[in-house]
Motif scaffolding. Structure first.
Motif, PDB file in Angstrom:
ATOM      1  N   ALA A   1       5.994  -1.634   3.163  1.00  0.00           N
ATOM      2  CA  ALA A   1       6.427  -0.967   1.936  1.00  0.00           C
ATOM      3  C   ALA A   1       5.702   0.346   1.746  1.00  0.00           C
ATOM      4  CB  ALA A   1       6.152  -1.870   0.726  1.00  0.00           C
TER       5      ALA A   1
ATOM      6  N   VAL B   1      -0.063  -6.976  -5.563  1.00  0.00           N
ATOM      7  CA  VAL B   1       0.399  -5.912  -4.664  1.00  0.00           C
ATOM      8  C   VAL B   1       0.546  -6.456  -3.246  1.00  0.00           C
ATOM      9  CG1 VAL B   1      -0.282  -3.729  -3.571  1.00  0.00           C
ATOM     10  CG2 VAL B   1      -0.472  -4.001  -6.056  1.00  0.00           C
TER      11      VAL B   1
ATOM     12  N   CYS C   1       6.370 -14.216  -3.366  1.00  0.00           N
ATOM     13  CA  CYS C   1       6.843 -13.894  -4.724  1.00  0.00           C
ATOM     14  C   CYS C   1       7.701 -15.016  -5.301  1.00  0.00           C
ATOM     15  CB  CYS C   1       7.591 -12.568  -4.786  1.00  0.00           C
ATOM     16  SG  CYS C   1       6.616 -11.151  -4.285  1.00  0.00           S
TER      17      CYS C   1
ATOM     18  N   VAL D   1       3.667  -8.543  -3.029  1.00  0.00           N
ATOM     19  CA  VAL D   1       4.882  -7.721  -2.997  1.00  0.00           C
ATOM     20  C   VAL D   1       5.107  -7.183  -1.586  1.00  0.00           C
ATOM     21  CG1 VAL D   1       5.854  -5.503  -3.764  1.00  0.00           C
ATOM     22  CG2 VAL D   1       4.953  -7.130  -5.445  1.00  0.00           C
ATOM     23  N   VAL D   2       4.049  -6.708  -0.940  1.00  0.00           N
ATOM     24  CA  VAL D   2       4.194  -6.218   0.430  1.00  0.00           C
ATOM     25  C   VAL D   2       4.564  -7.371   1.359  1.00  0.00           C
ATOM     26  CG1 VAL D   2       3.088  -4.998   2.338  1.00  0.00           C
ATOM     27  CG2 VAL D   2       2.631  -4.283  -0.005  1.00  0.00           C
TER      28      VAL D   2
ATOM     29  N   ILE E   1      -1.555   0.648  -9.175  1.00  0.00           N
ATOM     30  CA  ILE E   1      -0.988   0.344  -7.856  1.00  0.00           C
ATOM     31  C   ILE E   1      -1.669   1.150  -6.747  1.00  0.00           C
ATOM     32  CG2 ILE E   1       1.109   0.389  -6.439  1.00  0.00           C
ATOM     33  CD1 ILE E   1       1.170  -1.725  -8.664  1.00  0.00           C
TER      34      ILE E   1
ATOM     35  N   VAL F   1      -3.606  -0.516  -3.553  1.00  0.00           N
ATOM     36  CA  VAL F   1      -3.209  -0.273  -2.159  1.00  0.00           C
ATOM     37  C   VAL F   1      -4.387   0.293  -1.373  1.00  0.00           C
ATOM     38  CG1 VAL F   1      -1.736   1.154  -0.669  1.00  0.00           C
ATOM     39  CG2 VAL F   1      -0.742  -0.041  -2.630  1.00  0.00           C
TER      40      VAL F   1
ATOM     41  N   GLU G   1       7.681   1.938  -3.422  1.00  0.00           N
ATOM     42  CA  GLU G   1       8.403   0.659  -3.480  1.00  0.00           C
ATOM     43  C   GLU G   1       7.578  -0.406  -4.201  1.00  0.00           C
ATOM     44  OE1 GLU G   1      11.223   0.819   0.498  1.00  0.00           O
ATOM     45  OE2 GLU G   1       9.097   0.330   0.753  1.00  0.00           O
ATOM     46  N   VAL G   2       6.283  -0.391  -3.986  1.00  0.00           N
ATOM     47  CA  VAL G   2       5.421  -1.346  -4.691  1.00  0.00           C
ATOM     48  C   VAL G   2       5.411  -1.029  -6.179  1.00  0.00           C
ATOM     49  CG1 VAL G   2       3.067  -2.246  -4.931  1.00  0.00           C
ATOM     50  CG2 VAL G   2       4.001  -1.781  -2.652  1.00  0.00           C
ATOM     51  N   ARG G   3       5.327   0.258  -6.524  1.00  0.00           N
ATOM     52  CA  ARG G   3       5.380   0.657  -7.947  1.00  0.00           C
ATOM     53  C   ARG G   3       6.692   0.197  -8.588  1.00  0.00           C
ATOM     54  NH1 ARG G   3       4.159   6.103  -6.453  1.00  0.00           N
ATOM     55  NH2 ARG G   3       1.916   6.285  -6.276  1.00  0.00           N
TER      56      ARG G   3
END
Length: 169
Positions: free
Chosen positions: A80, A70, A130, A73-74, A95, A99, A84-86
């Motif tokens: 985010a 997570v 990523c 991704v951010v 998730i 967070v 958006e992360v989901r």
């Protein structure tokens, strides 16, 4: 009667810490005990310590795989929403909890709508979070990334993700 306006989005980690309750600050200090020594004079000093490279890296070492994913991704998106992360991590039911943990540890700040990543955590993922592309101010849209990945040979994609994210092919 008009609904009350939403609180302003914090401009910094220090602003975020100023909006937290005493219980939330206590939890942060419990999760990151290095922030207590010596005792911070105020929340501004606590924010500076919480954003310190060594402290952030130490906090990241205690994260589980989901929380690291997570956070990465951010890092890719720079900021985010939870949605958006989901979208970037479909099928992962944890998730929201991840967070919340990252926010409690001050590795993410802001929220509840938009979360931003601590600068040192962003930098810890290197120039290619990523493993997908250089970090830019342009948000990574999950659907666009999936569509582009579908057009790449699976062996090439595997090489980019696991071995060398920089390629001229």
């Amino acid at each position: 009667m008009a609904p009350s306006p939403l609180p302003p989005i914090p401009r910094s980690l220090a602003d975020d810490l100023r909006t937290r309750t005493a219980g939330q600050i206590t939890r942060l200090l419990t999760l990151r005990p290095d922030l207590m020594h010596p005792w911070p004079a105020d929340l501004g000093q606590l924010a500076r310590r919480a954003a310190d490279d060594a402290s952030v890296l130490e906090a990241m070492q205690s994260l589980n795989t989901r929380e690291l994913r997570v956070l990465e991704v951010v890092a890719c998106m720079h900021e985010a929403t939870v949605d958006e992360v989901r979208e970037a991590l479909p099928g992962d039911a944890g998730i929201d909890e991840a967070v919340a943990v990252l926010w409690a540890r001050a590795l993410l700040w802001g929220g509840p709508d938009v979360f931003r990543i601590a600068r040192a955590a962003q930098q810890a993922f290197g120039p290619y979070p990523c493993g997908l592309a250089p970090a830019t101010s342009v948000k990574c849209e999950a659907a666009t990334v999936r569509a582009m990945a579908a057009e790449v040979d699976p062996q090439t994609l595997n090489r980019w993700v696991w071995h060398n994210p920089v390629s001229t092919s």
